[in-house]
Design an enzyme around this catalytic site. Structure first.
Site, mmCIF file in Angstrom:
data_model
loop_
_atom_site.group_PDB
_atom_site.id
_atom_site.type_symbol
_atom_site.label_atom_id
_atom_site.label_comp_id
_atom_site.label_asym_id
_atom_site.label_seq_id
_atom_site.Cartn_x
_atom_site.Cartn_y
_atom_site.Cartn_z
ATOM 1 N N SER A 14 40.122 -4.260 -13.585
ATOM 2 C CA SER A 14 40.926 -5.407 -12.880
ATOM 3 C C SER A 14 40.865 -6.766 -13.896
ATOM 4 O O SER A 14 39.603 -7.162 -14.426
ATOM 5 C CB SER A 14 40.411 -5.582 -11.529
ATOM 6 N N ASP A 41 46.122 -7.357 -10.097
ATOM 7 C CA ASP A 41 45.979 -8.126 -8.537
ATOM 8 C C ASP A 41 47.064 -9.178 -8.396
ATOM 9 O O ASP A 41 47.111 -10.288 -8.977
ATOM 10 C CB ASP A 41 44.626 -8.543 -8.781
ATOM 11 N N HIS A 73 48.262 -3.838 -7.247
ATOM 12 C CA HIS A 73 47.245 -4.165 -5.866
ATOM 13 C C HIS A 73 48.106 -5.442 -5.264
ATOM 14 O O HIS A 73 47.674 -6.735 -5.633
ATOM 15 C CB HIS A 73 45.870 -4.562 -6.201
ATOM 16 N N MET A 75 48.403 -7.912 -2.648
ATOM 17 C CA MET A 75 47.786 -8.613 -1.683
ATOM 18 C C MET A 75 48.809 -9.644 -1.227
ATOM 19 O O MET A 75 48.628 -10.844 -1.521
ATOM 20 C CB MET A 75 46.361 -9.181 -2.181
ATOM 21 N N GLY A 149 40.911 -11.576 -2.309
ATOM 22 C CA GLY A 149 41.265 -12.707 -2.757
ATOM 23 C C GLY A 149 40.662 -13.462 -3.853
ATOM 24 O O GLY A 149 41.266 -14.162 -4.655
ATOM 25 N N PHE A 150 39.401 -12.816 -4.412
ATOM 26 C CA PHE A 150 38.769 -13.341 -5.413
ATOM 27 C C PHE A 150 37.971 -12.327 -6.061
ATOM 28 O O PHE A 150 37.415 -11.314 -5.231
ATOM 29 C CB PHE A 150 37.817 -14.475 -4.855
ATOM 30 N N GLY A 151 37.847 -12.569 -7.448
ATOM 31 C CA GLY A 151 36.959 -11.510 -8.186
ATOM 32 C C GLY A 151 35.627 -12.183 -8.190
ATOM 33 O O GLY A 151 35.337 -13.319 -7.757
ATOM 34 N N GLY A 152 34.739 -11.237 -8.473
ATOM 35 C CA GLY A 152 33.156 -11.646 -8.704
ATOM 36 C C GLY A 152 32.412 -11.828 -7.323
ATOM 37 O O GLY A 152 31.454 -12.582 -7.335
ATOM 38 N N ASP A 178 37.550 -0.873 -4.646
ATOM 39 C CA ASP A 178 37.866 -2.315 -5.258
ATOM 40 C C ASP A 178 36.776 -3.531 -4.715
ATOM 41 O O ASP A 178 37.048 -3.773 -3.756
ATOM 42 C CB ASP A 178 39.255 -2.537 -5.297
ATOM 43 N N GLY A 179 36.345 -3.963 -5.692
ATOM 44 C CA GLY A 179 35.494 -5.217 -5.081
ATOM 45 C C GLY A 179 34.082 -5.105 -5.450
ATOM 46 O O GLY A 179 33.232 -4.415 -4.955
ATOM 47 N N GLY A 180 33.676 -6.032 -6.581
ATOM 48 C CA GLY A 180 32.260 -5.955 -6.973
ATOM 49 C C GLY A 180 31.679 -4.718 -7.360
ATOM 50 O O GLY A 180 30.346 -4.356 -7.246
ATOM 51 N N SER A 201 34.911 -8.145 -12.957
ATOM 52 C CA SER A 201 33.912 -9.042 -13.735
ATOM 53 C C SER A 201 33.004 -8.186 -14.394
ATOM 54 O O SER A 201 32.599 -8.657 -15.588
ATOM 55 C CB SER A 201 33.140 -9.863 -12.636
HETATM 56 O O1 LIG Z 1 41.392 -7.150 -5.493
HETATM 57 C C1 LIG Z 1 40.489 -7.853 -5.998
HETATM 58 C C2 LIG Z 1 40.171 -8.969 -5.318
HETATM 59 O O2 LIG Z 1 40.836 -9.215 -4.068
HETATM 60 C C3 LIG Z 1 40.149 -7.364 -7.349
HETATM 61 O O3 LIG Z 1 40.299 -6.064 -7.741
HETATM 62 C C4 LIG Z 1 38.392 -7.072 -7.394
HETATM 63 O O4 LIG Z 1 37.732 -8.170 -6.948
HETATM 64 C C5 LIG Z 1 37.805 -6.963 -8.754
HETATM 65 O O5 LIG Z 1 37.144 -7.891 -9.381
HETATM 66 P P1 LIG Z 1 35.553 -7.597 -9.186
HETATM 67 O O6 LIG Z 1 35.283 -6.380 -9.949
HETATM 68 O O7 LIG Z 1 35.087 -8.883 -9.918
HETATM 69 O O8 LIG Z 1 35.283 -8.130 -7.654
HETATM 70 FE FE LIG Z 2 42.064 -5.563 -6.470
#
Ligand SMILES: O=C(CO)[C@H](O)[C@H](O)COP(=O)(O)O
Ligand SMILES: [Fe+2]
Length: 231
Positions: A14, A41, A73, A75, A149-152, A178-180, A201
């Site tokens: 991502s 995203d 993706h 959203m 909504g947010f990465g990381g 997906d996510g973290g 991230s």
């Molecule tokens: O959909 C997402 C956030 O809504 C992103 O794809 C996801 O958060 C990827 O980033 P990370 O690996 O840093 O969490």
């Molecule tokens: Fe995503």
């Protein structure tokens, strides 16, 4: 990994937390490091409390990465709204959220009619069983392991039973997480049965993204092999 799986491992970076002023080169950097696809995203400030980009950016990106699989993706509220535009811009797969539409079946049909692959995703608070009626209609299901909504953000390990449920009940379907997700959390995803791995991230900030991708791929491949031996 729960039983019944023999699907391919795919790693999809991502680029949400990359230097978006260099979007094409960041995407290319991830592909050169061994990524299988890109997870892009799209956020609209309604379905999630953040904004990113839409189909005009995808249209500019497509000629720079002509052969890359773009998993959008989405959203966004009313995901039906952007299907044709995304297809025209060069999207390969349109992954929308179950929570964002009153009629997921029609949304899936329109995505397919437009010639894209269809993915359906759920937010952390949504029970996985809501996906049951749509599994046979889609190419991929997405289990979010952060609030979108947010990465990381921090990986939610308590989402793993959702992945295990899907792998247990629906065999070889592509399951995206997906996510973290990164080297510290990939084992949990692999053991639960995910085979499409989104990592933002952790990959973008990695000093050696090639090694990070190789490591995550190996962990998931080994889990699949174990599950096949257990069958
Ligand atoms: O959909 C997402 C956030 O809504 C992103 O794809 C996801 O958060 C990827 O980033 P990370 O690996 O840093 O969490
Ligand atoms: Fe995503």
């Amino acid at each position: 990994m729960a039983s019944g799986s023999c699907c391919l491992v795919k790693i999809g970076p991502s680029i949400l937390n990359s230097d978006l002023s260099n979007l094409a080169s960041e995407c290319q950097r991830m592909m050169d490091a061994g990524a299988d696809y890109l997870h892009l995203d799209v956020m609209d400030g309604h379905f999630v409390p953040n904004l990113t980009f839409g189909h005009p950016v995808v249209k500019c990106l497509r000629p720079k990465l002509p052969d890359v699989f773009f998993d959008m993706h989405m959203m966004v509220a009313k995901p039906e709204q952007w299907i044709e535009e995304m297809q025209a811009a060069g999207a390969s797969q349109y992954t929308f959220h179950y929570e964002a539409t009153e009629d997921p079946k029609t949304c899936i049909r329109k995505i397919k009619e437009a010639g894209m692959k269809a993915g359906i995703g759920i937010k952390p608070k949504t029970p996985v069983e809501v996906l049951d009626p749509f599994i046979d209609l889609v190419d991929m299901v997405l289990i979010m392991t952060v609030e979108p909504g947010f990465g990381g953000q921090k990986f939610m390990g308590d989402m793993m039973p959702k992945i295990a449920y899907l792998r247990e009940h629906f065999g070889q379907i592509d399951i995206e997480v997906d996510g973290g997700v990164g080297p510290a959390t990939i084992q949990q995803c692999a053991d639960a049965g995910a085979n499409m791995i989104v990592s933002g991230s952790a990959l973008i900030n990695s000093e050696n993204p090639r090694e990070t991708i190789r490591y995550m791929r190996t962990v998931v491949e080994e889990a699949i092999q174990r599950s096949q031996l257990e069958r």
